[in-house]
Design an enzyme around this catalytic site. Structure first.
Site: not given
Ligand code: TYM
Length: 336
Positions: A113, A199, A202
């Site tokens: 990022k 991957k 978003k």
């Molecule tokens: P975020 O919003 O980027 O993603 C949310 C969840 O979606 C999963 N994910 C995917 N899984 C499979 N294939 C993909 N292409 C893909 N893209 C996203 C992510 O692994 C995630 O589970 N950092 C976290 C948010 C967060 C969080 C936490 C999670 C903040 N605090 C505490 C767990 C516990 C995140 O990536 O959000």
């Protein structure tokens, strides 16, 4: 003994896509009845990259509504918004002071990022994993169901726990619980529709690279029609030379509810021209009930607010307890 606790979250940055659903939320729904669950909309994480103040509140509500639409059941689970519980920021500060800088500089997501942002990298982006650790640790979480891309952040969380307990707790009385990642094999890494080696994300500038949970049937049809394939007839799983075939078959398997063996047999002689309409139809049908329920929830803002208010109170009570334990262990005097 009570049920084990689950914590997870999604950022309100843009639309949720199939990766978020299949990698995370769908798994939460499947296992929720066995655990005590907290599902958070992590809106403080959402501002670690440039964001739009005019849409943040609505995007946050939309994610909470999608949790409900995907099947999060309030009988088992609590839904709340991260910025509604002040303890997340406070614990982040305390943990910042015991986290070595180079641990954060080594995070893959930070490097990726930061590269995209050029010179304008905020401290928040570097600190993102400590805020994430605080989310998890405030609730004495046992398990964290996430997609594959979060594995390194979970490892860091565990390192922070060990360091904190080592410095501030007695060996037989840990203050923070060591959480475990829960990463399912299937769906843990949903790939882009325009490049099967990347991957689904978003932040990909191309809308064609992802299916959003709220895409209309026409949008889904268009994206599948234009998605990348290969010139080979007959589809197969697990051939590293054919990442698109593996990804699209996996999507079909997860959304149709069929087993891997059934899908492999059904599609082994199919051409892309036959498979694409089948995948499109399956996707449209799988997403339709989610989209309908989402509209229902978004049309009843009073209900949604009551869910989030209840969630805040429940989360706050647990979080403040842990925060006080952490502060006491670090030597602060508490006025309780
Ligand atoms: P975020 O919003 O980027 O993603 C949310 C969840 O979606 C999963 N994910 C995917 N899984 C499979 N294939 C993909 N292409 C893909 N893209 C996203 C992510 O692994 C995630 O589970 N950092 C976290 C948010 C967060 C969080 C936490 C999670 C903040 N605090 C505490 C767990 C516990 C995140 O990536 O959000």
């Amino acid at each position: 003994m009570g049920r084990q606790r689950i914590f997870s979250g999604v950022q309100p940055t843009g639309n949720l896509h199939l990766g978020n659903y299949l990698g995370a939320i769908r798994n939460w729904v499947e296992i929720q009845s066995q655990f005590d669950n907290l599902f958070c909309v992590v809106d403080l994480h959402a501002i670690t990259v440039p964001h739009k103040p005019e849409t943040l509140a609505n995007d946050t509500e939309a994610i909470a509504a999608l949790y409900l639409a995907c099947g999060i059941d309030l009988n088992y689970s609590t839904i709340f918004v991260q910025s509604h519980v002040c303890a997340h920021c406070e614990l982040t500060w305390l943990l910042n002071c015991i986290t070595p800088l180079n641990w954060l500089q080594d995070m893959i997501q930070f490097k990726e990022k930061a590269l995209k942002q050029g010179e304008n990298v905020g401290v928040g982006l570097l600190d993102y994993p400590v805020l994430m650790a605080s989310d998890i640790l405030l609730y004495q979480t046992d398990k964290v169901p996430v997609g594959e891309d979060q594995k390194q952040h979970l490892e860091l969380t565990r390192d922070i726990v060990n360091r904190f307990n080592h410095q501030f707790a007695k060996p037989d009385q840990p203050v923070l619980k060591l959480p475990e990642p829960l990463i399912r094999k299937e769906g843990a890494r949903v790939m882009s529709l325009t490049d099967g080696t990347k991957k689904m994300s978003k932040s990909d500038p191309s809308e064609l690279s992802r299916i959003n949970l709220l895409d209309s049937p026409d949008e889904i049809a268009k994206k599948i029609k234009r998605c990348k394939t290969d010139p080979i007839r007959g589809l197969e799983f697990d051939n590293s030379e054919r990442p698109e075939s593996n990804n699209l078959l996996t999507l079909y398997m997860l959304l149709s509810g069929k087993t891997k063996e059934e899908v492999a047999a059904e599609c082994q002689d199919m051409g892309w021209g036959q498979f694409k309409p089948l995948l499109t139809q399956t996707m449209i049908e799988a997403l339709k009930p989610i989209q309908e329920k989402y509209q229902e929830v978004m049309n009843d803002k009073a209900y949604l607010e009551s869910v989030l208010r209840h969630g805040k109170h429940k989360a706050e009570a647990i979080a403040n307890q842990t925060l006080n334990q952490v502060k006491a262990a670090m030597g602060y005097s508490l006025l309780i």
